[in-house]
Design an enzyme around this catalytic site. Structure first.
Site, PDB file in Angstrom:
ATOM      1  N   ASP A  65       0.834  -1.199   0.000  1.00 49.51           N
ATOM      2  CA  ASP A  65       0.000   0.000   0.000  1.00 49.51           C
ATOM      3  C   ASP A  65       0.876   1.258   0.000  1.00 49.51           C
ATOM      4  O   ASP A  65       2.074   1.211   0.336  1.00 49.51           O
ATOM      5  CB  ASP A  65      -0.874  -0.048   1.269  1.00 49.51           C
ATOM      6  N   ASP A 107     -10.716   1.998  -3.392  1.00 51.04           N
ATOM      7  CA  ASP A 107     -11.319   1.756  -2.079  1.00 51.04           C
ATOM      8  C   ASP A 107     -12.833   1.761  -2.189  1.00 51.04           C
ATOM      9  O   ASP A 107     -13.524   1.490  -1.209  1.00 51.04           O
ATOM     10  CB  ASP A 107     -10.881   2.831  -1.085  1.00 51.04           C
TER      11      ASP A 107
HETATM   12  C1  DGJ Z   1      -5.854   1.998   1.908  1.00 54.11           C
HETATM   13  C2  DGJ Z   1      -6.223   0.786   1.106  1.00 54.11           C
HETATM   14  O1  DGJ Z   1      -6.725   1.158  -0.129  1.00 54.11           O
HETATM   15  C3  DGJ Z   1      -7.206  -0.060   1.909  1.00 54.11           C
HETATM   16  O2  DGJ Z   1      -7.618  -1.160   1.160  1.00 54.11           O
HETATM   17  C4  DGJ Z   1      -6.551  -0.482   3.192  1.00 54.11           C
HETATM   18  O3  DGJ Z   1      -5.495  -1.343   2.921  1.00 54.11           O
HETATM   19  C5  DGJ Z   1      -6.074   0.736   3.963  1.00 54.11           C
HETATM   20  N1  DGJ Z   1      -5.257   1.597   3.140  1.00 54.11           N
HETATM   21  C6  DGJ Z   1      -5.299   0.337   5.179  1.00 54.11           C
HETATM   22  O4  DGJ Z   1      -4.760   1.405   5.834  1.00 54.11           O
END
Ligand code: DGJ
Length: 767
Positions: free
Chosen positions: A475, A537
């Protein structure tokens, strides 16, 4: 042979396209043709004719040729200060302090494969051929190699430029693009993927009028503008007409400009964004630009997409996962956020396993003091309060359930409240004289420093080598700030790619999923390492139609992380049917992002059946030939994928009109003379959603909102009518007239209860 050179003409041919150019009498490279495949032959019909010039033209060499004007020529490269006033691919401060430069033909060579790049990722060149045309500035010993790698089968030409300073002075590179190409105007629309967080990859279409459209990013590849761009010629559709596609194998600051000049030429340049870019090139040094990939199709947007899909699957994605079906995963993020313990995770994994999940992914929050997003980032020590048996213990227990184990990392960032930052504040990207700007309460680590790179590599590989980890989610949750200049950001990217190479090069068995606050880093540079990327997301399927549909222009389905989550959705409050969530995520690297305990028992049953169905269509959905099917209705989205004898079609209604007309389902790309069986996948109707219709229309007679109904809603379902036919490919291609959808006049067990956000899924099998 895909490259032929004779009499100063360079002919590059792929299965369906030709890319030809030649040297002019003055040594410039004139672009002759990029488009449909041409038989070898004369070029006279393709050559730019210039007996006369425009009144205001600056002539290159008036004595030698009073009609030779760079501004009016279709070129493969251009310079500065010699009469071409279009967007330039190069801005160099030469040793004489000036920006005027003029690159002309010096020599060429052909190599098998793709010459190896030293700092950046690139497509794998086996079986390809590369033409390297060397240009030289007329005043200084500064050389420019233009590289063209021809991927004949995939209909892709990879282009890049390498600048060599063989002069005695220092050069300052302000701009050096990977490619430049001039095409005749055909009434183009420029298509880009733009958006923001939770609305990535929205398809933006802008007609190209005189002037430039610039698609760029100033913080890596980013949510805002994806590096890919298409040029769609006048009248082209999903399946017909001339469409060009351009992309970069690079995730740093990027820029692609499309400019229509007053003389009817369209110039496309693409590469590193010149934003704040200043790079000193000392005598003897070389600078390599990122690889760009170009394709063209006369089979419309789908043709362009399919060329890129095949190319990305074969030439960009690598390692064991290149052709392997993606495991059905369950990720704990939306189920837990930071609140979990080993036991609750194991319960979640078990529930996932019961539904049919194959991989359990532990997301953020497993290390240091990471109980919120304000602390712990940068530390790799496992939080023993949450995970008393460590990652190793948890991983083994997950494996014992018959599932693989995956883990989240965010290696490029650091919280101030972390052991790492306390020990090494100098490792963060800050300006010494300014208060740093944070993103999600974190600073970026300076990956240009070898010690930072070593720290990440050592810590991550230790975990990967001591715990049973089959999958990593990488990430990156902030945009860049407080940087020195664009050159620093490019060096950051070089450092970043080095880290990925060191970690994942020796571990090809690990499935890597990229992520950047959702789909903030969806690019081909990243896909050289991460076989899939979390698309957004936003897990609302109606939003995902736009996001995944947009991405599908340039990226194959197997690369798009797509999960079923709870409704109402955390991002939009929209309430969508479970079946629709499944059907849309099926066209992706599929997973669940929920706690099955939050589903109704009947939904768990339905989902179990759907996951089992998914295993029979997964290869087709993820690796089949994908097309967006035109429905003629902006509120109906249809996708299909085809491989071997199987075709899978998804049709989703985002908004239904009153008195819906009967649906006409067309299945494209089938053999007209073969016979097929079409079967609709059963979709459940939960009785709770029908309100007082239960009293009047549906066969189930229950009072709306009664206790009895609530109990029934948890455990009982009806099935929507599922269609099935045996028909020829020709019949399916012309359109199947489906049964009627609900229009308020009654109920029949042969109609569809298709409201807003409903989806249908069909599996078509050849006899
Ligand atoms: C952002 C990501 O897009 C989410 O899926 C998740 O992993 C969060 N970060 C965790 O902090």
């Amino acid at each position: 042979m895909s490259i032929q050179v004779s009499d100063g003409v360079f002919r590059l041919d792929t299965a369906e396209s030709s890319y030809w150019f030649r040297t002019t009498a003055f040594g410039h490279l004139e672009q002759l043709h990029y488009g449909t495949r041409l038989p070898a032959g004369e070029i006279e019909s393709l050559r730019h004719k210039h007996e006369l010039t425009h009144g205001s033209a600056v002539l290159y060499d008036e004595q030698a040729d009073p009609s030779y004007c760079l501004e009016e020529l279709p070129l493969e490269w251009s310079g500065v200060g010699k009469g071409d006033f279009r967007v330039t691919p190069i801005e160099l401060k030469l040793p004489d302090g000036s920006f005027t430069c003029d690159f002309v033909y010096d020599s060429y060579r052909i190599e098998t494969g793709a010459p190896k790049m030293h700092t950046l990722p690139q497509s794998t060149g086996e079986g390809a051929e590369t033409l390297i045309v060397t240009l030289r500035d007329k005043a200084f010993a500064v050389y420019l190699d233009l590289l063209y790698t021809v991927y004949a089968e995939e209909n892709v030409i990879a282009r890049r430029a390498v600048l060599r300073n063989e002069s005695e002075g220092t050069l300052l590179i302000k701009k050096l693009m990977s490619y430049s190409i001039d095409l005749p105007d055909r009434g183009y629309t420029v298509v880009t993927l733009s958006g923001g967080w939770i609305r990535e990859a929205q398809v933006i279409e802008r007609p190209l009028k005189t002037g430039a459209i610039v698609n760029e990013s100033t913080s890596f590849s980013q949510h805002r503008n994806n590096p890919a761009l298409a040029l769609v010629s006048r009248g082209a559709t999903e399946d017909t007409g001339l469409v060009y596609g351009f992309n970069l194998v690079y995730g740093g600051n990027h820029q692609t400009a499309a400019e229509l000049s007053p003389v009817g030429l369209v110039r496309i340049t693409g590469g590193i964004n010149p934003y704040c870019f200043l790079w000193e090139l000392q005598p003897g040094e070389v600078f390599e630009t990122p690889e760009a990939v170009l394709t063209v199709s006369t089979r419309g947007k789908n043709g362009m997409s399919q060329n890129f899909h095949r190319f990305v699957q074969k030439r960009i994605v690598r390692g064991d996962w290149q052709t392997k079906e993606r495991p059905i995963l369950i990720n704990n993020w939306e189920a837990n956020f930071f609140q979990f313990r080993q036991n609750s995770l194991l319960r979640l994994a078990k529930r996932g396993k019961r539904l049919g999940c194959e991989l359990f992914v532990l997301d953020d929050g497993w290390f240091g003091a990471r109980n919120t997003d304000s602390a712990g980032l940068g530390d790799y020590t496992v939080n023993r309060k949450k995970l008393p048996e460590g990652l190793e213990g948890l991983g083994k227990k997950v494996n014992a359930l018959g599932m693989q184990f995956g883990l989240w990392f965010e290696p490029e960032n650091v919280n101030d409240d972390s052991d790492l930052y306390r020990a090494h504040p100098d490792w963060a990207i800050v300006r010494p004289n300014r208060k740093p700007s944070l993103g999600r309460h974190q600073k970026m680590l300076n990956l240009t420093l070898p010690a930072v790179r070593d720290y990440i590599v050592e810590n991550m590989t230790h975990i990967l080598d001591t715990c049973p980890i089959a999958y990593v989610k990488w990430d990156m949750n902030r945009k860049v700030s407080d940087f020195e200049d664009g050159a620093f950001l490019h060096r950051y990217m070089i450092g970043y790619y080095e880290v990925l190479t060191r970690i994942f090069g020796p571990r090809p068995q690990i499935l890597l999923e990229g992520c950047a606050s959702g789909g903030g880093r969806f690019d081909l540079g990243h896909l050289c390492f991460a076989q899939q990327i979390w698309s957004s997301d936003d897990t609302d399927p109606i939003e995902r139609l736009k996001i995944q549909g947009g991405l599908s222009l340039f990226y194959p389905v197997s690369t798009m992380g797509a999960h079923v989550s709870m409704a109402p959705h955390q991002q939009t409050l929209r309430n969508t049917p479970l079946f629709t969530r499944f059907a849309v995520a099926a066209f992706g690297a599929f997973g669940l992002e929920l706690d099955p305990m939050d589903l109704k028992p009947i939904e768990r049953k339905v989902l179990t059946a759907l996951l089992s169905e998914y295993r029979t269509i997964r290869r087709t959905c993820q690796f089949g030939t994908f097309s967006r099917v035109e429905t003629g209705d902006p509120h109906i989205v249809q996708w299909q994928a085809q491989t071997g004898k199987q075709t899978v079609v998804m049709r989703c209604k985002t908004l239904v009109p009153a008195a819906q007309p009967n649906d006409l389902l067309t299945v494209t790309g089938l053999d007209p003379d073969k016979t097929y069986t079409l079967r609709q996948v059963k979709s459940p109707l939960l009785v709770g959603g029908f309100g007082t219709l239960l009293k009047h229309i549906l066969p189930v007679k229950l009072r709306a909102y009664s206790h009895l109904l609530l109990a029934a809603d948890k455990r009982l379902k009806m099935d929507d009518y599922a269609e099935s036919y045996r028909a020829s490919g020709a019949q399916l291609g012309t359109g199947v007239r489906l049964h009627r959808s609900f229009i308020g006049t009654g109920y029949s067990d042969k109609m569809h209860m298709q409201g807003d956000f409903s989806a249908m899924l069909f599996v078509i099998t050849e006899d």
